[in-house]
Enzyme design. Structure first.
Site, mmCIF file in Angstrom:
data_model
loop_
_atom_site.group_PDB
_atom_site.id
_atom_site.type_symbol
_atom_site.label_atom_id
_atom_site.label_comp_id
_atom_site.label_asym_id
_atom_site.label_seq_id
_atom_site.Cartn_x
_atom_site.Cartn_y
_atom_site.Cartn_z
ATOM 1 N N LYS A 287 0.732 -1.335 -0.143
ATOM 2 C CA LYS A 287 0.135 -0.108 0.051
ATOM 3 C C LYS A 287 0.657 1.347 0.106
ATOM 4 O O LYS A 287 2.067 1.150 0.545
ATOM 5 C CB LYS A 287 -0.959 -0.129 1.376
ATOM 6 C CG LYS A 287 -2.049 -0.863 0.820
ATOM 7 C CD LYS A 287 -3.145 -0.841 1.698
ATOM 8 C CE LYS A 287 -4.487 -1.758 1.362
ATOM 9 N NZ LYS A 287 -5.471 -1.783 2.560
ATOM 10 N N ARG B 69 -3.812 -10.225 4.823
ATOM 11 C CA ARG B 69 -4.119 -9.857 3.466
ATOM 12 C C ARG B 69 -3.138 -9.521 2.395
ATOM 13 O O ARG B 69 -2.721 -8.250 2.614
ATOM 14 C CB ARG B 69 -5.444 -9.357 3.274
ATOM 15 C CG ARG B 69 -6.062 -9.170 1.646
ATOM 16 C CD ARG B 69 -7.123 -8.412 1.604
ATOM 17 N NE ARG B 69 -7.893 -8.377 0.229
ATOM 18 C CZ ARG B 69 -7.215 -7.332 -0.601
ATOM 19 N NH1 ARG B 69 -6.279 -6.803 -0.331
ATOM 20 N NH2 ARG B 69 -7.870 -7.419 -1.578
HETATM 21 C C1 8Y7 Z 1 -8.237 -4.169 2.006
HETATM 22 C C2 8Y7 Z 1 -9.183 -5.147 1.526
HETATM 23 C C3 8Y7 Z 1 -8.434 -4.082 -0.287
HETATM 24 C C4 8Y7 Z 1 -7.890 -4.285 3.302
HETATM 25 C C5 8Y7 Z 1 -9.880 -5.967 3.766
HETATM 26 C C6 8Y7 Z 1 -5.627 -3.366 -1.762
HETATM 27 C C7 8Y7 Z 1 -10.190 -5.651 -0.831
HETATM 28 C C8 8Y7 Z 1 -6.602 -2.392 -1.833
HETATM 29 N N1 8Y7 Z 1 -7.597 -3.612 0.775
HETATM 30 N N2 8Y7 Z 1 -9.942 -5.886 2.365
HETATM 31 N N3 8Y7 Z 1 -9.229 -4.837 0.062
HETATM 32 N N4 8Y7 Z 1 -8.479 -5.104 4.152
HETATM 33 N N5 8Y7 Z 1 -10.271 -6.616 4.469
HETATM 34 O O1 8Y7 Z 1 -4.464 -2.562 -1.832
HETATM 35 O O2 8Y7 Z 1 -7.069 -3.389 3.940
HETATM 36 O O3 8Y7 Z 1 -5.488 -4.458 -1.533
HETATM 37 S S1 8Y7 Z 1 -8.285 -3.639 -1.648
#
Ligand code: 8Y7
Length: 258
Positions: A203, A237
């Site tokens: 990020k 994640r």
């Molecule tokens: C997150 C996410 C994204 C996060 C959860 C990216 C779908 C942007 N970020 N889901 N999703 N937490 N739970 O950089 O921080 O992956 S999308």
């Protein structure tokens, strides 16, 4: 949790899979690298991104979920749409990962009826405008308060407490100081008594710290994942599964976690 993006416009192309075949290939590879969950998403939620229609999202996501579930992988689906949630659960998904914390009309009901796990994520504003000067008086308290409200709303709609995970939503309506404060104080979310999930992988928060572009944020991402786990995160994640599981293997051994 390994990320599988079936979108043409995601923020980090490392997770990009523009056909079901490539998505499945990547999924198998991430499982081999040590992922316990696969998070399949068909709509980009990066800052400034535009919404996708239901049919489009269903077409991208459902074939992939069906294949992965038939291989007995644990599949999470990253969506905010009740129609996609219902179809994903029917196709075998075991978790709904909603950056909108089940606020769309019908989303709570979809998860309650499906009986699957759901991750409630904090976001201030919407993806189109969330990074335009976000403001908080006390970011940790406000995120915590929001998550508690969403947990209560979920329970009132018939979602049991055991189904819920919580996520502070790094980068979703947060300035750099807010993101850093949330990671520093992540352990305060443990009070809410739900497993904590975090997404820090590649990020811009890490880009701001290191000066590195998205393609060169693996090391910072691994450090951030470890710091989150140290402060109580149950699920990280990530795009870079092998790098993260290696780091966690060292972490777990030193901390005598079997
Ligand atoms: C997150 C996410 C994204 C996060 C959860 C990216 C779908 C942007 N970020 N889901 N999703 N937490 N739970 O950089 O921080 O992956 S999308």
């Amino acid at each position: 949790m390994g990320i599988i993006n079936v979108t043409p416009d995601s923020f980090s192309d490392g997770g990009l899979c523009d056909s079901p075949g490539r998505a499945i290939q990547r999924a198998v590879s991430l499982i081999e690298q040590g992922a316990d969950w696969l998070d399949v998403g068909g709509e980009s939620t990066r800052p400034g991104s535009m919404p996708v229609g239901v049919e489009e999202e269903l077409g991208r996501v459902i074939p992939v979920v069906e294949s992965l579930a038939s291989m007995n992988f644990s599949v999470s689906v990253d969506t905010s749409k009740p129609e996609v949630m219902r179809a994903a659960i029917k196709a075998g998904a075991g978790m709904i990962n909603d950056v909108n914390a089940l606020r769309a009309p019908g989303a709570l009901e979809a998860v309650a009826a499906g009986g699957v796990a759901a991750c409630l994520m904090h976001m201030k504003g919407d993806p189109r405008s969330m990074q335009i000067s976000p403001r908080y008086n006390d970011v940790v308290a406000e995120v915590k308060d929001f998550l508690l409200q969403r947990m209560n709303a979920a329970e009132a709609a018939g979602v049991s407490r055991e189904q819920l995970l919580i996520d502070p939503g790094f980068g979703f309506g947060k300035a750099q100081d807010h993101n850093v404060e949330l990671l520093r104080c992540l352990d305060q979310l443990c009070d809410l008594d739900a497993p904590i999930m975090v997404g820090l992988s590649r990020k811009s928060m890490l880009g701001k710290i290191t000066g590195n572009e998205v393609s060169n944020r693996v090391h910072a991402s691994v450090a951030a994942a470890l710091l989150a786990v140290q402060r109580g995160a149950a699920i990280v994640r990530v795009h870079d599964v092998k790098a993260t599981t290696d780091a966690l293997a060292v972490y777990n051994l030193v901390n005598e976690i079997v």
